[in-house]
Design an enzyme around this catalytic site. Structure first.
Site, short mmCIF file in Angstrom:
data_model
loop_
_atom_site.label_atom_id
_atom_site.label_comp_id
_atom_site.label_asym_id
_atom_site.label_seq_id
_atom_site.Cartn_x
_atom_site.Cartn_y
_atom_site.Cartn_z
N THR A 126 2.73 30.83 -13.63
CA THR A 126 1.68 31.49 -12.86
C THR A 126 0.90 32.43 -13.78
OG1 THR A 126 3.01 31.42 -10.86
CG2 THR A 126 1.26 33.08 -10.93
N ILE A 178 2.73 24.09 0.36
CA ILE A 178 1.71 25.05 -0.04
C ILE A 178 2.43 26.31 -0.48
CG2 ILE A 178 -0.23 26.46 0.73
CD1 ILE A 178 -1.15 24.15 2.34
N ASP A 203 2.60 30.32 -2.38
CA ASP A 203 2.11 31.65 -2.01
C ASP A 203 0.75 31.98 -2.61
OD1 ASP A 203 2.83 33.62 -4.62
OD2 ASP A 203 3.96 31.75 -4.46
N THR A 263 4.28 36.38 -8.55
CA THR A 263 4.81 35.15 -9.13
C THR A 263 6.26 35.01 -8.70
OG1 THR A 263 5.15 33.89 -11.19
CG2 THR A 263 5.54 36.27 -11.30
N GLY A 264 6.75 33.80 -8.65
CA GLY A 264 8.16 33.60 -8.29
C GLY A 264 8.33 32.52 -7.25
N GLU A 265 9.36 32.66 -6.44
CA GLU A 265 9.68 31.68 -5.41
C GLU A 265 8.75 31.89 -4.22
OE1 GLU A 265 13.86 31.73 -4.60
OE2 GLU A 265 14.35 31.53 -6.72
#
Length: 184
Positions: free
Chosen positions: A54, A83, A85, A104-106
């Protein structure tokens, strides 16, 4: 990544290591070690699976107006039609008079907690400064998922927070200050 999944006898849908049993974890650890000969590991997986990553930015101008943008690197083995985040304003990206935030992340965890908007809400309703709001949201509002964020307030305060091993980030100001970091 597919090789890791095959050797672990499971499908990896996310960055987390499956905890189904010792054999699965051992196979995945061995596969990870073989694949990752340079020793760079983040969240238990070789750093090479995180590319592309990201890219996000949070900015403030001289009048105190904020803006944020986030471009996702995607998620390996994602479900068709998923989709993330990044395109959801308030989840992975948000800007208002209080601050600008890029996450950023899960993605699922970020969406469930509307992480970016929560930082602004905590600043607005609790009256916390930016770094305290970021820390509160990452530690108290985010559920079991791994995530991180960068943020800037309308007054120019810069903050970041993450609940995983590391997060690539950088900061630059108009007076020439520059900083980059990965680990805490």
């Amino acid at each position: 990544m597919l090789k890791l999944a095959k050797e672990a006898n499971s499908i990896l849908f996310d960055y987390r290591i499956p905890l189904a049993g010792a054999d699965t974890c051992s196979a995945l650890a061995a596969a990870t070690e073989n694949l990752n000969s340079n020793g760079m590991v983040m969240n238990g997986l070789p750093i090479s699976i995180y590319a592309p990553e990201t890219v996000g930015c949070a900015v403030v101008d001289s009048d105190g107006f904020t803006a944020a943008a986030t471009s996702t690197g995607g998620l390996m083995n994602k479900m068709t039609g998923r989709i993330g985040d990044s395109p959801l304003i308030g989840a992975g990206t948000y800007a208002c008079g209080h601050c600008a935030v890029s996450c950023t992340g899960e993605g699922e965890a970020i969406i469930r907690s509307t992480l970016a908007r929560d930082v602004a809400a905590v600043m607005e309703y609790k009256g916390l400064p930016l770094q305290e709001a970021v820390d509160f949201c990452v530690k108290e509002r985010l559920d079991e998922g791994f995530a991180g964020l960068i943020a800037v307030s309308g007054t120019g305060e810069v903050a970041y927070g993450f609940n995983c091993t590391g997060m690539f980030r950088g900061c630059a100001t108009e007076d020439g200050f520059m900083e980059v970091g990965i680990w805490e």
